[in-house]
Scaffold this active site. Sequence first.
Site, PDB file in Angstrom:
ATOM      1  N   GLN A  64       0.825  -1.218   0.000  1.00 21.01           N
ATOM      2  CA  GLN A  64       0.000   0.000   0.000  1.00 21.01           C
ATOM      3  C   GLN A  64       0.856   1.263   0.000  1.00 21.01           C
ATOM      4  O   GLN A  64       0.341   2.365  -0.152  1.00 21.01           O
ATOM      5  CB  GLN A  64      -0.939   0.007   1.210  1.00 21.01           C
ATOM      6  CG  GLN A  64      -0.199   0.188   2.531  1.00 21.01           C
ATOM      7  CD  GLN A  64      -1.092   0.032   3.745  1.00 21.01           C
ATOM      8  OE1 GLN A  64      -1.447  -1.078   4.112  1.00 21.01           O
ATOM      9  NE2 GLN A  64      -1.461   1.149   4.358  1.00 21.01           N
ATOM     10  N   CYS A  70      -5.072   0.419   3.848  1.00 25.21           N
ATOM     11  CA  CYS A  70      -4.974  -0.983   4.255  1.00 25.21           C
ATOM     12  C   CYS A  70      -6.306  -1.710   4.132  1.00 25.21           C
ATOM     13  O   CYS A  70      -6.373  -2.849   3.698  1.00 25.21           O
ATOM     14  CB  CYS A  70      -4.463  -1.055   5.678  1.00 25.21           C
ATOM     15  SG  CYS A  70      -5.476  -0.123   6.819  1.00 25.21           S
ATOM     16  N   HIS A 364      -5.317  -0.524  11.706  1.00 23.73           N
ATOM     17  CA  HIS A 364      -4.849  -1.218  10.501  1.00 23.73           C
ATOM     18  C   HIS A 364      -5.748  -2.414  10.199  1.00 23.73           C
ATOM     19  O   HIS A 364      -6.246  -3.067  11.116  1.00 23.73           O
ATOM     20  CB  HIS A 364      -3.407  -1.690  10.766  1.00 23.73           C
ATOM     21  CG  HIS A 364      -2.663  -2.116   9.541  1.00 23.73           C
ATOM     22  ND1 HIS A 364      -2.632  -1.386   8.381  1.00 23.73           N
ATOM     23  CD2 HIS A 364      -1.903  -3.223   9.289  1.00 23.73           C
ATOM     24  CE1 HIS A 364      -1.883  -2.016   7.483  1.00 23.73           C
ATOM     25  NE2 HIS A 364      -1.436  -3.133   8.012  1.00 23.73           N
ATOM     26  N   ASN A 385       0.059  -9.040   5.234  1.00 22.86           N
ATOM     27  CA  ASN A 385       0.071  -7.583   5.412  1.00 22.86           C
ATOM     28  C   ASN A 385       0.161  -6.930   4.033  1.00 22.86           C
ATOM     29  O   ASN A 385       0.376  -7.609   3.026  1.00 22.86           O
ATOM     30  CB  ASN A 385       1.275  -7.202   6.293  1.00 22.86           C
ATOM     31  CG  ASN A 385       1.067  -5.885   7.005  1.00 22.86           C
ATOM     32  OD1 ASN A 385       0.204  -5.090   6.612  1.00 22.86           O
ATOM     33  ND2 ASN A 385       1.841  -5.635   8.043  1.00 22.86           N
ATOM     34  N   TRP A 603      27.762  17.505   8.946  1.00 21.99           N
ATOM     35  CA  TRP A 603      26.311  17.392   9.105  1.00 21.99           C
ATOM     36  C   TRP A 603      25.543  18.403   8.271  1.00 21.99           C
ATOM     37  O   TRP A 603      24.333  18.291   8.113  1.00 21.99           O
ATOM     38  CB  TRP A 603      25.925  17.586  10.582  1.00 21.99           C
ATOM     39  CG  TRP A 603      26.549  18.820  11.181  1.00 21.99           C
ATOM     40  CD1 TRP A 603      27.685  18.854  11.931  1.00 21.99           C
ATOM     41  CD2 TRP A 603      26.129  20.174  11.025  1.00 21.99           C
ATOM     42  NE1 TRP A 603      27.999  20.155  12.256  1.00 21.99           N
ATOM     43  CE2 TRP A 603      27.058  20.998  11.719  1.00 21.99           C
ATOM     44  CE3 TRP A 603      25.053  20.790  10.379  1.00 21.99           C
ATOM     45  CZ2 TRP A 603      26.946  22.378  11.779  1.00 21.99           C
ATOM     46  CZ3 TRP A 603      24.939  22.174  10.438  1.00 21.99           C
ATOM     47  CH2 TRP A 603      25.882  22.958  11.128  1.00 21.99           C
ATOM     48  N   PRO A 628      29.810   9.395   8.091  1.00 22.29           N
ATOM     49  CA  PRO A 628      29.017  10.632   8.141  1.00 22.29           C
ATOM     50  C   PRO A 628      29.071  11.247   9.537  1.00 22.29           C
ATOM     51  O   PRO A 628      29.478  10.592  10.497  1.00 22.29           O
ATOM     52  CB  PRO A 628      27.604  10.144   7.837  1.00 22.29           C
ATOM     53  CG  PRO A 628      27.579   8.712   8.268  1.00 22.29           C
ATOM     54  CD  PRO A 628      28.987   8.185   8.128  1.00 22.29           C
ATOM     55  N   ALA A 629      28.633  12.498   9.652  1.00 21.67           N
ATOM     56  CA  ALA A 629      28.618  13.161  10.957  1.00 21.67           C
ATOM     57  C   ALA A 629      27.659  12.429  11.883  1.00 21.67           C
ATOM     58  O   ALA A 629      26.605  11.953  11.448  1.00 21.67           O
ATOM     59  CB  ALA A 629      28.178  14.605  10.788  1.00 21.67           C
ATOM     60  N   GLU A 834      33.780  31.877  11.457  1.00 25.68           N
ATOM     61  CA  GLU A 834      32.684  31.366  10.638  1.00 25.68           C
ATOM     62  C   GLU A 834      31.414  31.371  11.490  1.00 25.68           C
ATOM     63  O   GLU A 834      31.388  30.786  12.570  1.00 25.68           O
ATOM     64  CB  GLU A 834      33.049  29.932  10.228  1.00 25.68           C
ATOM     65  CG  GLU A 834      32.231  29.370   9.129  1.00 25.68           C
ATOM     66  CD  GLU A 834      32.741  27.995   8.692  1.00 25.68           C
ATOM     67  OE1 GLU A 834      33.434  27.322   9.485  1.00 25.68           O
ATOM     68  OE2 GLU A 834      32.429  27.608   7.563  1.00 25.68           O
ATOM     69  N   SER A 894      28.067  26.671  -6.045  1.00 26.67           N
ATOM     70  CA  SER A 894      28.098  25.202  -6.099  1.00 26.67           C
ATOM     71  C   SER A 894      27.487  24.711  -7.404  1.00 26.67           C
ATOM     72  O   SER A 894      26.382  25.106  -7.757  1.00 26.67           O
ATOM     73  CB  SER A 894      27.306  24.626  -4.930  1.00 26.67           C
ATOM     74  OG  SER A 894      27.811  25.155  -3.739  1.00 26.67           O
TER      75      SER A 894
END
Length: 930
Positions: A64, A70, A364, A385, A603, A628-629, A834, A894
Amino acid sequence: MDRGLSGAELEGFAKDFTANPTYRLAQNAVTRTSVDDLALDRGVVTGIDHSVSHLLDDWAVTDQKKSGRCWLFAGLNLLRVGAAERLGLKDFEFSQNYVMFWDKLEKANHWLEAIIETAERHVDDRTVAHLLTMPAEDGGQWNMFVALVRKHGLVPKVAMPETQSSSETYRLNRALSQALRRAARDLRSRAAAGDDAAELRELKSQVLGVVHRILSIHLGTPPERFVWQWNDKDRKFHRDGEITPQEFAQSYVTLPLDDYVCIVHDPRETSRVGQTYTVEHLGNVVGAPPVVYLNVEVDVLRSLAQQAITGGEPVWFGCDTEKMSHMELGLWDAGLYDYGSVYDADLTMSKDERLDHHETLMTHAMLFTGVDVVDGAPRRWRVENSWGGEKADKGFWTMNDSWFGEHVFEIAVRRDALPAELQDALDTEPIVLPAWDPMGALAGLDDHEAKVVHAAPTGLFIGGEWRPAEGGRRLVVEDPSTAEAIAEVADASVADGRAALDAAVDAGPAWAATPPRDRGEILRRAFELITERMDDLALLMTLEMGKPLKESAAEITYGAEFFRWFSEEAVRISGRYSVAPNGATRLLTMKQPVGPCLMITPWNFPLAMGTRKIGPAIAAGCTMVVKPASLTPLSMLALADILAEAGLPPGVLNVVTTHSTGAVMEPLIRDPRLRKLTFTGSTEVGRRLVEQSAEGLLRVSMELGGNAPFLVFADADVDAAVDGAMLAKMRNGGEACTAANRFLVHESIAAGFADKLAGRMGTLRVGRGTEEGVDVGPLVEQKQRDKVAELVTDAVASGGEVVVGGSAPDRAGWFYSPTVLNGVPQSARVFREEIFGPVAPVFTFADDDQAVAMANDTEFGLVAYVFTRDVSRAISVAERLETGMVGLNQGIVSNPAAPFGGVKASGFGREGGSEGIEEYLETKYVGLKL
Ligand code: NAP
């Protein structure tokens, strides 16, 4: 006792807690791992058995997706069993989209009738308020499903396939809700002005025309007739020719739908067994038989369900699926989690108490397709399901019988299966329950945010597999707009980090030898998958990072472009052939992958800072470990999943998330098998990593901090400069290395520029990134917000003036108002540091030399922006600026096709453009004597 919490009480609570070793142990565990993992009952998990004595299904589950359909799926799943048999097909699906189209149109009519009926009541009347809360829900009940099939028939899925909106209904529902609420306003005001019923219905008909149009745009046009022909499972051809949906339903619905009745177990004191009930204003087809159900004891429900299954027929049912449920295991058991022991508190409530106190409702609907019977009684149930086939047993779940009693509420069964006295009871006049009764609820729109977070992987991705961290350690991910935890991901140890590098090293030779075209196609497929899943990825990013959805979507578009760009670059890696000057030898120059890379990302752009590295590395034939961060790991984990789906071989990309960042990374950087380190983050950490990588003389790329000057000369188009400033400052809420940090404006126009900028900044809407119309989300964490506040305080103390903003709104989460500061002296900290937030300090200069000197008066050198209409000035200033990039009369630089990177303390190396792939290639020269 006092009404307030007294000091003595608080002291007592804290003392009791500290004195109890079990509480302290629980705290130690739950602060490091999910409480669900701690409370998960090992006995139940190890006792899992999916086999059943009576099994009906041998078909594939449906999906679904992101909708609350559902109840329609479960209904159609029940009907498709007989249809598939009659058609001689193994797998068959009716069109869920077709039924949904009519459900939504009929529901709109039903709802508008209720609005007309209640038009005289106050808007705060509970029924009116309830109606207005939910004008366009996905949910429904068994009787509503039958009403749709009766009136509109059915079509096979091919005649009206799924659309983007049928699989993800929230935008459609948003449009419908808006149209319907507006209609409610008009109907109510026209009724108040004295319009009669006929006039109101005239207006209703016009509104339904609009609803029909919205539905047709989102879902397609439901066919009135279609051609039906098919090859059965023995390849035999059949043709019914042109047929209507009603004729199709008559031919292929094999169950006597009118014979089915709904029975429920509603143990509330107010609900009598043997009595029928209905719910006010619940329905879709006006004039169809109402939603009615008969209340019975739970054992009756159980035995009728068992009887139907053992007799060969699946059973439609409704329950509260969220209780005591484990998604990965595909399991429900009433004792699955022992939260009471974790908290040393009695949290138990009976089913009737849960209903009375809003702790449960029907959420559900699904299908029972099997039951395990022992000594005549059911022990567990098999459930089809409609959440796709990836989780549980190919999408089929197991429900232990303990759960049935507690959390199943409703089934649809044949009337003649009921004992005689219950059949008689079915004919009692139904008692009408109010519109908000929990028994009327079934599958409202599922919680989309929770689903998106839930769908993201949370393990370590090593050697193509998802695995937990050593010792099961987890780290918590928070939503910065609420400061609440939204997920937990694996918290890798040193050994986990090493395992990731092992996998990258092992996969290296085969990957380097993979044809460039194959590498490029994987990137291209990943680009397409990211684009397809844009909405979910954007939501996931917004939830973990905070920025508005439109900003997240922009980052995902930008990030995905690196995959598209480098999918094209993969096949353009080439070398040279030349004749040595002395003519005696030939010089062959070839490009080869650098080897295993370590990629550390920040991040602020949780996905794009990864794709900028991963794209060229994959294209070049390198393998990698990505870290990753820890504030925003989810987007990268989702990306790893996508790359695996796109066909990236195991071990080429490995992702480790960890809290112990330095401890886990340093051994990898010092490992002689690593060939390259690429880092995006702060200059401070970058410096440390360069030192560490000196030992192995690694190839290193450093994308570090910035302190971008934004120069506006006296001849500039000030309006264009303000437009550019908004982009350069406010993209990503100011949390970008490229963010304009210092606005250097010619003294003759500085005041006007600051006022115009403040005018624009002051109108930005601050709020949770998921909310419609929000321009600025929260900062990523408290530390960041406090730092921004400190810099503003310092600028003001140094003599600057706040033109707009200048404070943190009083609300949960890490928000800071967009701020413009004027007349800031160069001695203020904002000139050098910064900011990484929505703060724009304006400084002034007198001439070009001073402007350039001020711009270059920083250790950083990432990007500068220059606004002037004088081409010679533009070029000469651009040449003199000590930065890796310059934006001329534009506030954004960018671009995946351009080399991104800085000089000075902003680092070295370039990402994107044709230069980007060079970072991952070694040049080898072969001399050939003829
Ligand atoms: P950060 O603190 O330097 O963190 C960046 C990454 O380095 C994170 O994954 C972090 O992990 C990791 N890290 C931290 N300490 C480490 C250590 N001792 N050894 C190895 N890895 C370590 O920077 P941030 O606050 O996330 O990001 C903001 C900075 O990134 C700003 O200065 C911004 O200008 C810069 N940035 C530069 C560019 C560019 O292209 N030039 C682009 C975007 C951002 P944890 O998260 O686990 O601490």
